[in-house]
Design an enzyme around this catalytic site. Structure first.
Site, PDB file in Angstrom:
ATOM      1  CE  LYS A  13      -2.090  -1.099   3.755  1.00 56.48           C
ATOM      2  NZ  LYS A  13      -1.588  -2.342   3.930  1.00 56.48           N
ATOM      3  NE  ARG A  88      -3.793   1.630  11.313  1.00 59.97           N
ATOM      4  CZ  ARG A  88      -2.671   1.127  10.474  1.00 59.97           C
ATOM      5  NH1 ARG A  88      -2.795  -0.194  10.079  1.00 59.97           N
ATOM      6  NH2 ARG A  88      -1.485   1.798  10.100  1.00 59.97           N
ATOM      7  NE  ARG A 127       9.912  -5.766   3.643  1.00 60.22           N
ATOM      8  CZ  ARG A 127       8.810  -5.212   3.901  1.00 60.22           C
ATOM      9  NH1 ARG A 127       8.101  -4.351   2.728  1.00 60.22           N
ATOM     10  NH2 ARG A 127       8.325  -5.214   4.764  1.00 60.22           N
ATOM     11  NE  ARG A 139       9.128  -2.412   6.999  1.00 61.07           N
ATOM     12  CZ  ARG A 139       7.704  -2.157   6.586  1.00 61.07           C
ATOM     13  NH1 ARG A 139       7.664  -1.752   5.360  1.00 61.07           N
ATOM     14  NH2 ARG A 139       6.676  -2.402   7.413  1.00 61.07           N
ATOM     15  NE  ARG A 150       2.564  -4.678  10.564  1.00 60.88           N
ATOM     16  CZ  ARG A 150       3.149  -4.507   9.547  1.00 60.88           C
ATOM     17  NH1 ARG A 150       4.162  -5.179   9.325  1.00 60.88           N
ATOM     18  NH2 ARG A 150       2.785  -3.667   8.690  1.00 60.88           N
TER      19      ARG A 150
END
Length: 198
Positions: A13, A88, A127, A139, A150
């Site tokens: 996104k 959300r 990643r 990250r 999540r």
């Protein structure tokens, strides 16, 4: 043009929001950035946000919606915006729609980036591995356990918005697991035509 991007964490996104704003010339709005900016402001609202954040509590839906409404009232958002990561929850969506209605505004597009969870998990692991191999900083949330938490939160709190916006005839859905350029092309087709490419 007022656009909301929906999709699970890792679906791209943020990447796509950045590309859309370059094309349609409206700001990309991040609720995290908005809340941090509000906390710095010398206002009653800023004080409320500062106190909430300092206590470690989650900012309430009302406060988040107020921050979004304050941000979209600024001149650069007059022509529209791209929201990524908001709303959300169902409460945020309904409250936001009510606020927009009172301002005589409506959303133009709500676009879901569909993505299979197992493929997302693999993508995040890849990643993180590539970041380690190139010496880049991975990250902090690029690990399977954190992403699973999540994803579970997304499925519980945010996924119901897909049906909510579908019932309002706003939802368009595209395959978020395509190559990045292909996702962008499909997003721009949806924005340009108002119809789903899925």
């Amino acid at each position: 043009m007022r656009i909301v991007l929906l999709g699970p964490p890792g679906a791209g996104k943020g990447t796509q929001a950045t590309r859309i704003v370059d094309e349609v010339r409206v700001p990309h709005l991040s609720t995290g950035d908005m809340l941090r900016a509000a906390a710095l402001a010398d206002t009653e609202f800023g004080s409320e946000v500062r106190q909430t954040m300092a206590s470690g509590q989650l900012v309430s839906d009302q406060v988040i919606v107020a921050a979004v409404m304050e941000r979209i009232s600024l001149p650069d958002a007059r022509r529209g915006f791209v929201l990524d990561g908001f709303p959300r929850t169902m409460s945020q969506a309904v409250t936001f729609d009510d606020h927009l209605d009172r301002q005589g505004m409506t959303l133009d597009h709500v676009i879901e980036l569909r993505a299979d969870e197992e493929i997302l998990l693999d993508r995040i692991m890849t990643r993180a591995q590539q970041a380690r191999e190139t010496g880049s900083a991975a990250r902090a949330d690029d690990n399977r356990d954190t992403l699973k938490v999540r994803l579970d939160a997304y499925n519980e709190l945010t996924a119901p918005l897909i049906e909510y916006y579908r019932e309002r005839s706003l939802l368009r859905s595209i395959d978020g697991l395509q190559a990045v350029d292909d996702v962008t092309a499909d997003l721009l087709k949806v924005i340009g035509s108002g119809s789903s490419v899925a």
